[in-house]
Design a protein around this motif. Sequence first.
Motif, PDB file in Angstrom:
ATOM      1  N   HIS A  86       1.383   3.062  -3.317  1.00 27.55           N
ATOM      2  CA  HIS A  86       0.194   3.707  -3.879  1.00 27.55           C
ATOM      3  C   HIS A  86       0.319   5.216  -3.726  1.00 27.55           C
ATOM      4  CE1 HIS A  86      -4.051   4.769  -4.364  1.00 27.55           C
ATOM      5  NE2 HIS A  86      -4.300   3.530  -4.751  1.00 27.55           N
ATOM      6  N   MET A 124      -8.458   3.157   0.181  1.00 25.81           N
ATOM      7  CA  MET A 124      -8.567   1.712   0.408  1.00 25.81           C
ATOM      8  C   MET A 124      -9.528   1.041  -0.571  1.00 25.81           C
ATOM      9  SD  MET A 124      -6.597   1.838   3.112  1.00 25.81           S
ATOM     10  CE  MET A 124      -6.659   0.754   4.538  1.00 25.81           C
ATOM     11  N   ARG A 150      -4.099   6.943  -1.242  1.00 26.01           N
ATOM     12  CA  ARG A 150      -3.622   5.719  -0.582  1.00 26.01           C
ATOM     13  C   ARG A 150      -4.625   5.199   0.439  1.00 26.01           C
ATOM     14  NH1 ARG A 150       2.008   6.631   1.976  1.00 26.01           N
ATOM     15  NH2 ARG A 150       2.626   6.612  -0.224  1.00 26.01           N
ATOM     16  N   TRP A 189       0.820  -1.237   0.000  1.00 27.33           N
ATOM     17  CA  TRP A 189       0.000   0.000   0.000  1.00 27.33           C
ATOM     18  C   TRP A 189       0.836   1.261   0.000  1.00 27.33           C
ATOM     19  CZ3 TRP A 189      -2.707   1.870   5.080  1.00 27.33           C
ATOM     20  CH2 TRP A 189      -1.839   1.699   6.183  1.00 27.33           C
ATOM     21  N   TRP A 190       2.099   1.174   0.463  1.00 24.36           N
ATOM     22  CA  TRP A 190       2.922   2.392   0.513  1.00 24.36           C
ATOM     23  C   TRP A 190       3.439   2.799  -0.866  1.00 24.36           C
ATOM     24  CZ3 TRP A 190       1.048   3.578   4.877  1.00 24.36           C
ATOM     25  CH2 TRP A 190       1.491   4.703   5.562  1.00 24.36           C
ATOM     26  N   ASN A 201      -8.558  -0.757  -3.219  1.00 24.41           N
ATOM     27  CA  ASN A 201      -7.934  -1.931  -3.840  1.00 24.41           C
ATOM     28  C   ASN A 201      -7.741  -1.817  -5.346  1.00 24.41           C
ATOM     29  OD1 ASN A 201      -8.013  -2.763  -1.255  1.00 24.41           O
ATOM     30  ND2 ASN A 201      -9.084  -4.695  -1.613  1.00 24.41           N
ATOM     31  N   MET A 227      -4.861  -0.366  -7.576  1.00 26.41           N
ATOM     32  CA  MET A 227      -3.512   0.172  -7.401  1.00 26.41           C
ATOM     33  C   MET A 227      -3.268   1.377  -8.284  1.00 26.41           C
ATOM     34  SD  MET A 227      -0.691   0.426  -5.987  1.00 26.41           S
ATOM     35  CE  MET A 227       0.352  -0.741  -5.107  1.00 26.41           C
TER      36      MET A 227
END
Length: 468
Positions: free
Chosen positions: A308, A316, A313, A305-306, A318, A320
Amino acid sequence: MDSSPSDSTHKVLERVSAELGSTPTSHDVAVYLDKQDPLQHLRKQFLVPRVGDLSPSDLSLVDGTKDCIYFVGNSLGLQPKSARKYIDEELDKWAKTGIHGHMEGGRPWAYAENTLEDLMANVVGAKPGEVALMNGLTVNLHLLLLSFYRPTAERHKILIEDKAFPSDHYAVESQIRLRGFDPQQSLLLMKSREGEDTLRTEDILATIEREGDSIAVVLFSGVQYYTGQLFNMAAISRAGQSKGCYVGFDCAHAVGNAELRLHDWGVDFACWCSYKYLNSGAGGLAGAFIHEKHAHTVKSTLWGWWGHDLKTRFAMNNVMDLLPGVGGYRISNQPILLVCTLQASLDIFSQTSMQALRKKSKLLTGYLEYLIKHYYTRDEARPDKPSVRIITPSEPEERGCQLSLSFSVPILTIFRELEKRGVACDMREPNILRVAPTPLYNSFSDVHRFVHLLGTALEASKDLSHNA
Ligand SMILES: *Cc1c(COP(=O)(O)O)cnc(C)c1O
């Protein structure tokens, strides 16, 4: 070959000693050079261990209240005084505000490392956006190789130094296996010539020219950890790329030590740790560089996630939205306590420039070289007298601050005798001592005192061997 390199150091030493009416080896010269040092105030921003606090010190031989001679910043840099304050600030924020710390305060945890990346980019000669701070060095090397090492039947080799740092050697070896190749065929080791300690640039370039069509990645260190040799990164990059290879550098010993121009040199990728010359503390947050020319063509293979885009970010959803370039290689959120210590150090770097540090460094290391040659060059008339040969290149452009000293006698007792006298340096058996006067916090007086203590250590180890 030996006359040109330290010419400018010799000139300075001769001028200063003439002015003082003394000799280049006299203590007055060290004191004078310290007074003239425009960076001398930076030392005050570090905690320098005292002799009495180092366990090997023998207080019957040396004053325990003095600062130790810390010549091992090439392994672990000293603690910036502000490190503790910055950590305390984050611990307080966590205690008082809990989760709000993610978005509040001077170092919002959700993106605190981003606030240091420009400072970091400045130290390595990168553009903003070409640098990420994350993970440890070897982890970053793996992440980068996953993208840059895509072997084919024709082009499957990785060229590294014969005596690369073990972690790099292992990383490369395992990456070759990961891709289904055999290190016996695909790991190409660049050796020095018979009887020589360092690699000649011409030989590196010739090897790339000869083998380049089968090389996927050329990976060198910026400064070789053992010999202290500073490689010609611009020339190696050009040579590798002209043969269609990617060229990367492990800058662990170069960052904060040499003037890097990763962007201008067109280096494809690079990585480094921050606990050596960057003083961030053991296991500190490491760095990675990917040249902007690859920002939209080379992508991270392992997502988290980091990587993104920060803007969305935390939506959430999902889907990308991978950051371009090295930003997309971030996987996890970064440890804020490591951000604190690195910031403490980069703040000090931002008070000067690598150019100014290098200027001092050349004189400081040149001074050390001068004194060692003066006292310990092999004397044919007295073959019993212990002598020292410097295996690090004598040309200042081909080294950083470190000198690697090869002794004519076994090193272990000498090293122990130095340690007893409050010198922190590094030993590699059978006979190499690595000493790194770092321009951020070492002084010319440190160098002078070191050379004096080396004399007493050699005397003491000679007595020991006679008594034995
Ligand atoms: C110090 C150093 C390392 C250490 O690797 P970590 O992943 O930080 O433990 C690796 N490679 C080189 C060239 C080094 O100098």
